[in-house]
Motif scaffolding. Sequence first.
Motif, PDB file in Angstrom:
ATOM      1  N   ASN A  75      25.617 -29.826  -2.680  1.00 35.41           N
ATOM      2  CA  ASN A  75      25.718 -30.863  -1.661  1.00 35.41           C
ATOM      3  C   ASN A  75      26.974 -31.683  -1.913  1.00 35.41           C
ATOM      4  OD1 ASN A  75      23.975 -31.846   0.643  1.00 35.41           O
ATOM      5  ND2 ASN A  75      24.687 -33.742  -0.270  1.00 35.41           N
ATOM      6  N   ILE A  76      27.753 -31.854  -0.844  1.00 35.38           N
ATOM      7  CA  ILE A  76      29.000 -32.610  -0.931  1.00 35.38           C
ATOM      8  C   ILE A  76      29.127 -33.601   0.218  1.00 35.38           C
ATOM      9  CG2 ILE A  76      30.239 -30.799  -2.165  1.00 35.38           C
ATOM     10  CD1 ILE A  76      31.513 -30.006   0.487  1.00 35.38           C
ATOM     11  N   ASP A  77      28.056 -33.771   0.996  1.00 36.78           N
ATOM     12  CA  ASP A  77      28.132 -34.568   2.221  1.00 36.78           C
ATOM     13  C   ASP A  77      28.134 -36.069   1.996  1.00 36.78           C
ATOM     14  OD1 ASP A  77      28.066 -32.175   3.569  1.00 36.78           O
ATOM     15  OD2 ASP A  77      25.922 -32.266   3.965  1.00 36.78           O
ATOM     16  N   LYS A  78      27.482 -36.522   0.958  1.00 37.29           N
ATOM     17  CA  LYS A  78      27.308 -37.955   0.743  1.00 37.29           C
ATOM     18  C   LYS A  78      28.474 -38.529  -0.061  1.00 37.29           C
ATOM     19  CE  LYS A  78      23.270 -37.594   2.651  1.00 37.29           C
ATOM     20  NZ  LYS A  78      23.097 -37.915   4.024  1.00 37.29           N
ATOM     21  N   ARG A  79      28.541 -39.850  -0.111  1.00 39.51           N
ATOM     22  CA  ARG A  79      29.660 -40.512  -0.797  1.00 39.51           C
ATOM     23  C   ARG A  79      29.436 -40.692  -2.288  1.00 39.51           C
ATOM     24  NH1 ARG A  79      32.859 -44.875   2.678  1.00 39.51           N
ATOM     25  NH2 ARG A  79      33.139 -43.587   4.520  1.00 39.51           N
ATOM     26  N   THR A  80      28.181 -40.674  -2.735  1.00 40.18           N
ATOM     27  CA  THR A  80      27.921 -40.900  -4.157  1.00 40.18           C
ATOM     28  C   THR A  80      27.277 -39.681  -4.794  1.00 40.18           C
ATOM     29  OG1 THR A  80      25.689 -41.785  -3.849  1.00 40.18           O
ATOM     30  CG2 THR A  80      27.524 -43.358  -3.715  1.00 40.18           C
ATOM     31  N   GLN A  81      27.447 -39.598  -6.088  1.00 42.87           N
ATOM     32  CA  GLN A  81      26.847 -38.503  -6.857  1.00 42.87           C
ATOM     33  C   GLN A  81      25.326 -38.560  -6.757  1.00 42.87           C
ATOM     34  OE1 GLN A  81      28.032 -38.482 -10.958  1.00 42.87           O
ATOM     35  NE2 GLN A  81      26.331 -37.218 -11.582  1.00 42.87           N
ATOM     36  N   PHE A  82      24.758 -39.751  -6.807  1.00 44.51           N
ATOM     37  CA  PHE A  82      23.303 -39.895  -6.777  1.00 44.51           C
ATOM     38  C   PHE A  82      22.728 -39.455  -5.436  1.00 44.51           C
ATOM     39  CE2 PHE A  82      24.990 -43.094  -9.727  1.00 44.51           C
ATOM     40  CZ  PHE A  82      24.460 -42.584 -10.896  1.00 44.51           C
ATOM     41  N   ALA A  83      23.407 -39.795  -4.350  1.00 43.29           N
ATOM     42  CA  ALA A  83      22.946 -39.371  -3.021  1.00 43.29           C
ATOM     43  C   ALA A  83      23.079 -37.860  -2.873  1.00 43.29           C
ATOM     44  CB  ALA A  83      23.730 -40.091  -1.934  1.00 43.29           C
ATOM     45  N   ASN A  84      24.167 -37.291  -3.388  1.00 44.06           N
ATOM     46  CA  ASN A  84      24.346 -35.839  -3.326  1.00 44.06           C
ATOM     47  C   ASN A  84      23.305 -35.120  -4.173  1.00 44.06           C
ATOM     48  OD1 ASN A  84      26.460 -35.396  -1.501  1.00 44.06           O
ATOM     49  ND2 ASN A  84      27.966 -36.008  -3.016  1.00 44.06           N
ATOM     50  N   LYS A  85      22.965 -35.685  -5.327  1.00 41.67           N
ATOM     51  CA  LYS A  85      21.940 -35.068  -6.180  1.00 41.67           C
ATOM     52  C   LYS A  85      20.587 -35.091  -5.485  1.00 41.67           C
ATOM     53  CE  LYS A  85      19.713 -35.382 -10.677  1.00 41.67           C
ATOM     54  NZ  LYS A  85      19.579 -36.154 -11.913  1.00 41.67           N
ATOM     55  N   ALA A  86      20.241 -36.225  -4.883  1.00 40.41           N
ATOM     56  CA  ALA A  86      18.959 -36.333  -4.177  1.00 40.41           C
ATOM     57  C   ALA A  86      18.882 -35.337  -3.025  1.00 40.41           C
ATOM     58  CB  ALA A  86      18.761 -37.759  -3.662  1.00 40.41           C
ATOM     59  N   GLU A  87      19.966 -35.194  -2.286  1.00 41.38           N
ATOM     60  CA  GLU A  87      19.994 -34.253  -1.163  1.00 41.38           C
ATOM     61  C   GLU A  87      19.924 -32.807  -1.658  1.00 41.38           C
ATOM     62  OE1 GLU A  87      19.734 -33.803   2.840  1.00 41.38           O
ATOM     63  OE2 GLU A  87      19.886 -35.707   1.785  1.00 41.38           O
ATOM     64  N   ALA A  88      20.604 -32.506  -2.760  1.00 40.93           N
ATOM     65  CA  ALA A  88      20.563 -31.154  -3.323  1.00 40.93           C
ATOM     66  C   ALA A  88      19.161 -30.810  -3.820  1.00 40.93           C
ATOM     67  CB  ALA A  88      21.577 -31.027  -4.457  1.00 40.93           C
ATOM     68  N   ILE A  89      18.460 -31.777  -4.395  1.00 37.11           N
ATOM     69  CA  ILE A  89      17.084 -31.532  -4.849  1.00 37.11           C
ATOM     70  C   ILE A  89      16.175 -31.254  -3.655  1.00 37.11           C
ATOM     71  CG2 ILE A  89      15.071 -32.653  -5.895  1.00 37.11           C
ATOM     72  CD1 ILE A  89      16.975 -33.805  -7.986  1.00 37.11           C
ATOM     73  N   LYS A  90      16.372 -31.977  -2.553  1.00 33.98           N
ATOM     74  CA  LYS A  90      15.594 -31.696  -1.341  1.00 33.98           C
ATOM     75  C   LYS A  90      15.845 -30.276  -0.854  1.00 33.98           C
ATOM     76  CE  LYS A  90      15.607 -36.358   0.592  1.00 33.98           C
ATOM     77  NZ  LYS A  90      16.121 -37.167   1.707  1.00 33.98           N
ATOM     78  N   LYS A  91      17.120 -29.862  -0.855  1.00 33.18           N
ATOM     79  CA  LYS A  91      17.467 -28.501  -0.421  1.00 33.18           C
ATOM     80  C   LYS A  91      16.835 -27.461  -1.343  1.00 33.18           C
ATOM     81  CE  LYS A  91      21.969 -29.533   1.652  1.00 33.18           C
ATOM     82  NZ  LYS A  91      23.423 -29.272   1.538  1.00 33.18           N
ATOM     83  N   LEU A  92      16.872 -27.731  -2.646  1.00 32.50           N
ATOM     84  CA  LEU A  92      16.306 -26.794  -3.611  1.00 32.50           C
ATOM     85  C   LEU A  92      14.795 -26.671  -3.431  1.00 32.50           C
ATOM     86  CD1 LEU A  92      16.701 -24.911  -6.007  1.00 32.50           C
ATOM     87  CD2 LEU A  92      16.495 -26.902  -7.497  1.00 32.50           C
ATOM     88  N   LYS A  93      14.110 -27.781  -3.226  1.00 35.45           N
ATOM     89  CA  LYS A  93      12.664 -27.738  -2.997  1.00 35.45           C
ATOM     90  C   LYS A  93      12.336 -26.931  -1.745  1.00 35.45           C
ATOM     91  CE  LYS A  93      11.346 -31.978  -5.358  1.00 35.45           C
ATOM     92  NZ  LYS A  93      10.797 -33.338  -5.206  1.00 35.45           N
ATOM     93  N   PHE A  94      13.152 -27.085  -0.709  1.00 30.77           N
ATOM     94  CA  PHE A  94      12.933 -26.299   0.509  1.00 30.77           C
ATOM     95  C   PHE A  94      13.136 -24.823   0.237  1.00 30.77           C
ATOM     96  CE2 PHE A  94      14.678 -24.196   4.276  1.00 30.77           C
ATOM     97  CZ  PHE A  94      13.608 -24.350   5.145  1.00 30.77           C
ATOM     98  N   GLU A  95      14.196 -24.465  -0.469  1.00 31.65           N
ATOM     99  CA  GLU A  95      14.464 -23.056  -0.801  1.00 31.65           C
ATOM    100  C   GLU A  95      13.329 -22.469  -1.626  1.00 31.65           C
ATOM    101  OE1 GLU A  95      16.868 -20.966   0.188  1.00 31.65           O
ATOM    102  OE2 GLU A  95      17.710 -22.548   1.453  1.00 31.65           O
ATOM    103  N   LEU A  96      12.834 -23.219  -2.593  1.00 28.05           N
ATOM    104  CA  LEU A  96      11.736 -22.719  -3.426  1.00 28.05           C
ATOM    105  C   LEU A  96      10.449 -22.573  -2.623  1.00 28.05           C
ATOM    106  CD1 LEU A  96      12.371 -24.728  -6.696  1.00 28.05           C
ATOM    107  CD2 LEU A  96      12.706 -22.283  -6.351  1.00 28.05           C
ATOM    108  N   SER A  97      10.200 -23.478  -1.684  1.00 30.29           N
ATOM    109  CA  SER A  97       8.984 -23.364  -0.867  1.00 30.29           C
ATOM    110  C   SER A  97       9.062 -22.158   0.060  1.00 30.29           C
ATOM    111  CB  SER A  97       8.743 -24.630  -0.066  1.00 30.29           C
ATOM    112  OG  SER A  97       9.706 -24.783   0.951  1.00 30.29           O
ATOM    113  N   THR A  98      10.236 -21.853   0.594  1.00 32.90           N
ATOM    114  CA  THR A  98      10.369 -20.659   1.440  1.00 32.90           C
ATOM    115  C   THR A  98      10.258 -19.392   0.615  1.00 32.90           C
ATOM    116  OG1 THR A  98      12.782 -20.714   1.344  1.00 32.90           O
ATOM    117  CG2 THR A  98      11.748 -21.822   3.212  1.00 32.90           C
ATOM    118  N   LEU A  99      10.734 -19.448  -0.621  1.00 35.57           N
ATOM    119  CA  LEU A  99      10.624 -18.288  -1.522  1.00 35.57           C
ATOM    120  C   LEU A  99       9.157 -18.029  -1.850  1.00 35.57           C
ATOM    121  CD1 LEU A  99      12.199 -16.216  -3.287  1.00 35.57           C
ATOM    122  CD2 LEU A  99      12.051 -17.917  -5.113  1.00 35.57           C
ATOM    123  N   ASN A 100       8.392 -19.090  -2.080  1.00 36.18           N
ATOM    124  CA  ASN A 100       6.973 -18.953  -2.427  1.00 36.18           C
ATOM    125  C   ASN A 100       6.120 -18.540  -1.246  1.00 36.18           C
ATOM    126  OD1 ASN A 100       7.422 -19.597  -5.081  1.00 36.18           O
ATOM    127  ND2 ASN A 100       7.054 -21.789  -4.770  1.00 36.18           N
TER     128      ASN A 100
END
Length: 65
Positions: free
Chosen positions: A38-63
């Motif tokens: 994730n590179i969309d947000k202005r801060t590292q913390f916001a990008n990390k939070a957004e990347a974790i959301k994306k990862l959780k979605f990817e893992l839920s679709t995998l499961n």
Amino acid sequence: MNEDELEINTCELLYDPYVGAHVGVEITHKPSNITVRNIDKRTQFANKAEAIKKLKFELSTLNSR
């Protein structure tokens, strides 16, 4: 998903003299080898939070397959 299952990398993408550095985050889930960025947000913390959301979605679709 545990913190020890994640590999988190950061990279400085762009330096804005008015705002500062924009920091992108890349997270790899080691057991499944899924990587999200994730590179969309202005801060590292916001990008990390957004990347974790994306990862959780990817893992839920995998499961759900």
